[in-house]
Design an enzyme around this catalytic site. Structure first.
Site, PDB file in Angstrom:
ATOM      1  N   TRP A 256     -15.328  -9.247   1.949  1.00 17.90           N
ATOM      2  CA  TRP A 256     -14.464  -8.521   1.041  1.00 17.90           C
ATOM      3  C   TRP A 256     -15.390  -8.011  -0.103  1.00 17.90           C
ATOM      4  O   TRP A 256     -14.588  -7.391  -0.780  1.00 17.90           O
ATOM      5  CB  TRP A 256     -13.225  -9.413   0.572  1.00 17.90           C
ATOM      6  CG  TRP A 256     -12.126  -9.734   1.425  1.00 17.90           C
ATOM      7  CD1 TRP A 256     -12.057  -9.107   2.544  1.00 17.90           C
ATOM      8  CD2 TRP A 256     -11.151 -10.677   1.403  1.00 17.90           C
ATOM      9  NE1 TRP A 256     -10.816  -9.593   3.058  1.00 17.90           N
ATOM     10  CE2 TRP A 256     -10.437 -10.683   2.614  1.00 17.90           C
ATOM     11  CE3 TRP A 256     -10.896 -11.559   0.320  1.00 17.90           C
ATOM     12  CZ2 TRP A 256      -9.105 -11.373   2.641  1.00 17.90           C
ATOM     13  CZ3 TRP A 256      -9.756 -12.362   0.432  1.00 17.90           C
ATOM     14  CH2 TRP A 256      -8.878 -12.249   1.719  1.00 17.90           C
TER      15      TRP A 256
ATOM     16  N   GLU B  67      -4.461   4.617   0.981  1.00 23.76           N
ATOM     17  CA  GLU B  67      -4.746   3.524   0.502  1.00 23.76           C
ATOM     18  C   GLU B  67      -6.227   3.440  -0.025  1.00 23.76           C
ATOM     19  O   GLU B  67      -6.538   3.176  -0.988  1.00 23.76           O
ATOM     20  CB  GLU B  67      -4.517   2.064   1.247  1.00 23.76           C
ATOM     21  CG  GLU B  67      -5.301   0.827   0.970  1.00 23.76           C
ATOM     22  CD  GLU B  67      -5.288  -0.362   1.699  1.00 23.76           C
ATOM     23  OE1 GLU B  67      -4.869   0.050   3.047  1.00 23.76           O
ATOM     24  OE2 GLU B  67      -5.747  -1.342   1.479  1.00 23.76           O
TER      25      GLU B  67
ATOM     26  N   GLU C  37      -6.206 -11.864   8.547  1.00 19.59           N
ATOM     27  CA  GLU C  37      -5.999 -12.069   6.976  1.00 19.59           C
ATOM     28  C   GLU C  37      -5.190 -13.183   6.621  1.00 19.59           C
ATOM     29  O   GLU C  37      -4.239 -13.035   5.948  1.00 19.59           O
ATOM     30  CB  GLU C  37      -5.502 -10.822   6.687  1.00 19.59           C
ATOM     31  CG  GLU C  37      -6.625  -9.573   6.609  1.00 19.59           C
ATOM     32  CD  GLU C  37      -6.046  -8.400   6.030  1.00 19.59           C
ATOM     33  OE1 GLU C  37      -4.891  -7.808   5.922  1.00 19.59           O
ATOM     34  OE2 GLU C  37      -7.114  -7.552   5.285  1.00 19.59           O
TER      35      GLU C  37
ATOM     36  N   ARG D  73       0.691  -1.291   0.102  1.00 21.46           N
ATOM     37  CA  ARG D  73      -0.024   0.050   0.033  1.00 21.46           C
ATOM     38  C   ARG D  73       0.933   1.230   0.100  1.00 21.46           C
ATOM     39  O   ARG D  73       0.521   2.353   0.616  1.00 21.46           O
ATOM     40  CB  ARG D  73      -0.840   0.075   1.069  1.00 21.46           C
ATOM     41  CG  ARG D  73      -1.485  -1.242   1.390  1.00 21.46           C
ATOM     42  CD  ARG D  73      -2.740  -1.784   0.154  1.00 21.46           C
ATOM     43  NE  ARG D  73      -3.290  -2.855   0.334  1.00 21.46           N
ATOM     44  CZ  ARG D  73      -3.949  -3.637  -0.515  1.00 21.46           C
ATOM     45  NH1 ARG D  73      -4.022  -2.891  -1.808  1.00 21.46           N
ATOM     46  NH2 ARG D  73      -4.545  -4.699  -0.343  1.00 21.46           N
TER      47      ARG D  73
ATOM     48  N   ASP E 192     -11.598  -0.918   8.326  1.00 18.68           N
ATOM     49  CA  ASP E 192     -10.442  -0.747   7.785  1.00 18.68           C
ATOM     50  C   ASP E 192      -9.985   0.527   7.175  1.00 18.68           C
ATOM     51  O   ASP E 192      -9.999   0.651   5.884  1.00 18.68           O
ATOM     52  CB  ASP E 192     -10.252  -2.017   6.769  1.00 18.68           C
ATOM     53  CG  ASP E 192      -8.574  -2.242   6.360  1.00 18.68           C
ATOM     54  OD1 ASP E 192      -7.996  -1.671   6.736  1.00 18.68           O
ATOM     55  OD2 ASP E 192      -8.581  -3.126   5.671  1.00 18.68           O
TER      56      ASP E 192
HETATM   57  C1  BDP Z   1      -5.492  -3.364   4.891  1.00 22.42           C
HETATM   58  C2  BDP Z   1      -4.622  -3.337   3.625  1.00 22.42           C
HETATM   59  C3  BDP Z   1      -3.628  -4.499   3.574  1.00 22.42           C
HETATM   60  C4  BDP Z   1      -3.136  -4.590   5.099  1.00 22.42           C
HETATM   61  C5  BDP Z   1      -4.081  -4.518   6.354  1.00 22.42           C
HETATM   62  C6  BDP Z   1      -3.558  -4.521   7.503  1.00 22.42           C
HETATM   63  O1  BDP Z   1      -5.330  -3.656   2.626  1.00 22.42           O
HETATM   64  O2  BDP Z   1      -2.827  -4.540   2.775  1.00 22.42           O
HETATM   65  O3  BDP Z   1      -2.147  -5.845   5.366  1.00 22.42           O
HETATM   66  O4  BDP Z   1      -4.771  -3.487   6.031  1.00 22.42           O
HETATM   67  O5  BDP Z   1      -3.787  -3.464   8.331  1.00 22.42           O
HETATM   68  O6  BDP Z   1      -6.253  -2.294   4.689  1.00 22.42           O
HETATM   69  O7  BDP Z   1      -2.822  -5.343   8.173  1.00 22.42           O
END
Ligand code: BDP
Length: 713
Positions: A556, A406, A304, A181, A378
């Site tokens: 998602w 992002e 994730e 990002r 997020d």
């Molecule tokens: C999300 C991003 C991802 C990050 C994640 C995080 O898309 O790339 O790894 O946050 O904070 O917003 O771990």
């Protein structure tokens, strides 16, 4: 004769000042003072005085020298003793002249400073004093800021100390040089050439961080590679730590939970298995041999797809405390992220962090900070504050903000994030009654935990101007200033940044401050008005994607969050829906339960409403949505118009850059507006209201647009 030379030198410098700038100097430009200011300031900038030779004091002296030389056009003398009109720096312990002044430094702690006009040894001086050399360095930067923002430097008496202890940037930098990002080029950490080659940029990075009060850097991505804990990479991290140390910027590392398995073939990473804790103890001791003042670990676990203690049916607290125990003898800390979602698909992702962490309140060791994103989903353009703020009175909560954009335009456009940070920090959690703002929670004022912290996901890369665009520097800047003082004003900080980065001319500062202050709301309006969220394209997160509905996980999908349907739009988080609103303190929950008391900005975050739901404006919800999208576009056009007037005040290079950024933003705003309206319209079956154009193309046109991932390095 000497005067003539000085005048000639100044004239040459002045000419230089009007030349193109590439933004590399950030807000630390130290341009020559205009003649009127020169007369006012020069009598107080005659020399730099002060004993002591620690690397940090040297850094303070060097910065003052750089600054004063820039302002005056001549290098000021440096001396050990106070002199008339000098800038006297130091601590009572290191400088008898400062000790003799008996300054009230008690309340300033290890990092605060005091700047005062005083008489030392019979000489009128400006004193920059602190309990530590680090405080002196922060004071030196604050003093230079006064001059750069054209504040008076006579009769000074000011003091400042950070309200938060751990103030750091999280670099999501990978060992292959890419940045997750990141929109400003590859990683600034030159892993290939480290440890022997230490890019001078590390020092400039540290200067910039220290100038805004940041005191730490997590070097690597939260989606961490175990490799970063191997000896070659520890040696590289140690070299970076050496470069940052004089500026008080400590190095931290993100760690991969399964590192003991991956690096040393342990059969498990169960935090309660003694072999695992022994592995982490040995690894931690090893790290401290490389970096004696290492800050600690940042952990993304069971989120994730990342491994974590949950894989062994252990809690986040059990995982965090195992690491905390091995770090404690070295005074290191654990930052354990509450950004979690994995096991199964919850009915509402917004509730998961609270559900997992709230029951653990009080169970974390004293050197653990639970790191919580500003909102529960997020880093969206707008989210209500995360319900964990206000719900864990026995746990120090570290606020995590995103500095990289992002979800807010990525590498183009102008979106100043100060208002977003301010909105979060000023939100009232009601944890201990009215006035229990997120800022107070983060400052530890409500429960006085010994540890406090704020983290920002960095927007820095190898780009010549560090952040990919000049205005993104403002986001790094405001993040640091607000980490130091979460109660600070986004507007004041924007002004400080503009004056230092461009010019203090009010004909520039006033309109461009307004441009900055409105820029985030503009983005919200043309991307996700009225509380919509997570409507971006899949995976790249660039551009609109309200139609995304086939992702690997239901949460998602954009449609999971919009719940767009023939009957209306919005996610019902009231008691009739997921009841996420109940995670807030009762008075707050009560407001969010009812669409009539929910702030309009968060309406569709909490409620699923009919297309013809009557809005306070008298319009239907559908019409109001369209009006907001168009308001966003109009705001970007107004930003362009404002900027077009600024040509006389800005060098050509940066003027053109910002113009191009805004032109791109205008195109992107239209894309978002048309794409979203066209898609929602397939459900609402309503025309746009009178005076508002129909989308230029049908939804299928926008759905077919793909933006391939473009590595930014
Ligand atoms: C999300 C991003 C991802 C990050 C994640 C995080 O898309 O790339 O790894 O946050 O904070 O917003 O771990």
């Amino acid at each position: 004769m000497r005067k003539l030379w000085t005048l000639m030198a100044l004239a040459a410098l002045w000419a230089g000042a009007c030349r193109a700038e590439d933004g590399h100097q950030l807000w630390l430009r130290y341009k020559p003072l205009e003649p009127a200011f020169l007369a006012q300031y020069a009598p107080h900038l005659k020399s730099i005085d002060g004993l002591g030779a620690s690397p940090t004091l040297e850094a303070a002296r060097a910065e003052l020298q750089r600054g004063l030389t820039g302002f005056l056009g001549v290098q000021p003398p440096v001396s050990d003793a106070p002199a008339d009109g000098g800038v006297l720096i130091g601590t009572p312990a290191g400088s008898p002249a400062i000790a003799a002044l008996n300054l009230p430094l008690q309340g300033l702690g290890d990092e605060g400073y005091l700047i005062r006009s005083a008489v030392a040894g019979g000489h009128p001086v400006t004193v920059i004093a602190a309990n530590t050399d680090q405080g002196v360095l922060y004071g030196a930067f604050a003093f230079l800021r006064l001059v750069q923002t054209r504040q008076p430097i006579e009769g000074l008496d000011l003091a400042s100390a950070p309200k938060v202890k751990v103030r750091l940037l999280d670099h999501w930098d990978n060992l292959d040089g890419s940045v997750e990002r990141g929109y400003a080029g590859g990683s600034i950490w030159d892993w290939r050439r480290l440890p022997l080659y230490r890019d001078p940029r590390y020092t400039d990075y540290a200067r910039a961080d220290a100038s805004i009060g940041l005191n730490g850097a997590v070097l690597n991505n939260v989606n961490a590679s175990a490799q970063s804990l191997t000896p070659p990479y520890l040696a590289k991290a140690a070299a970076i730590a050496d470069a940052l140390r004089p500026y008080g910027v400590k190095v931290y590392l993100s760690v991969r939970w399964s590192a003991p398995i991956e690096l040393d073939h342990l059969p498990t990473a169960d935090p309660l298995d003694p072999r695992v804790s022994a592995w982490w103890k040995a690894k931690t001791d090893e790290i401290y041999r490389y970096i004696p003042d290492f800050g600690g670990f940042l952990v993304k676990a069971n989120s994730e797809g990342q491994p974590g203690p949950g894989d062994y049916h252990r809690t986040h607290a059990q995982g965090a405390n195992m690491l905390a125990a091995v770090l404690a003898p070295h005074h290191g800390i654990v930052m354990w992220r509450a950004f979690v979602y994995s096991q199964g698909v919850p009915d509402d992702r917004a509730k998961q962090a609270y559900d997992e962490f709230k029951p653990l309140d009080g169970q974390f060791a004293g050197n653990v900070l639970v790191q919580v994103k500003n909102g529960a989903i997020d880093f969206q353009p707008r989210e209500p504050f995360h319900p964990l703020f206000g719900a864990m009175p026995k746990t120090p909560l570290m606020l995590e903000l995103q500095v990289t954009r992002e979800y807010l335009g990525q590498g183009t456009g102008v979106v100043y994030l100060g208002p977003l940070y301010e909105e979060t920090l000023r939100s009232d959690t009601q944890q201990a009654g009215p006035g229990s703002t997120v800022a107070k929670v983060v400052e530890g004022q409500l429960s006085a935990p010994p540890l406090t912290g704020v983290a920002g996901v960095s927007n820095i890369g190898q780009s010549r101007n560090w952040t990919g665009s000049v205005f993104d520097q403002a986001n790094w800047y405001v993040f640091g200033r607000m980490a130091w003082d979460p109660d600070a004003s986004a507007r004041d900080i924007a002004q400080d940044w503009l004056k230092q980065t461009f010019t203090d001319d009010p004909r520039f500062v006033a309109p461009v401050t307004e441009l900055m202050m409105g820029s985030r709301e503009a983005a919200v309006d043309y991307m996700v008005p009225l509380g919509l969220h997570h409507q971006m394209a899949e995976s790249t997160h660039y551009g609109p994607g309200p139609w995304v509905s086939g992702a690997a996980r239901p949460d998602w999908n954009s449609t999971f969050y919009s719940k767009v349907a023939a009957d209306g739009i919005g996610f019902d988080r009231s008691p009739s829906g997921s009841n996420a609103a109940a995670q807030y303190a009762p008075p707050v929950a009560k407001l969010f339960d009812d669409p009539r008391t929910t702030p309009q900005t968060e309406l569709l975050w909490f409620h699923h409403l009919a297309w013809d739901y009557p809005m306070p404006s008298g319009r239907s919800l559908w019409d109001e949505l369209v009006v907001h999208y168009d308001q966003g576009i109009a705001a970007v056009e107004a930003m362009q118009a404002t900027w077009a007037q600024m040509k006389p005040y800005v060098d050509a290079e940066r003027f053109e850059e910002v113009s191009a950024m805004l032109a791109t933003q205008r195109i992107e705003a239209q894309w978002w507006r048309d794409g979203c309206i066209a898609y929602y319209q397939t459900y609402s079956h309503r025309p746009t209201p009178a005076g508002h154009a129909e989308p230029r193309h049908p939804a299928s046109y926008y759905e077919a647009i793909t933006s391939p991932f473009q590595p930014d390095f």
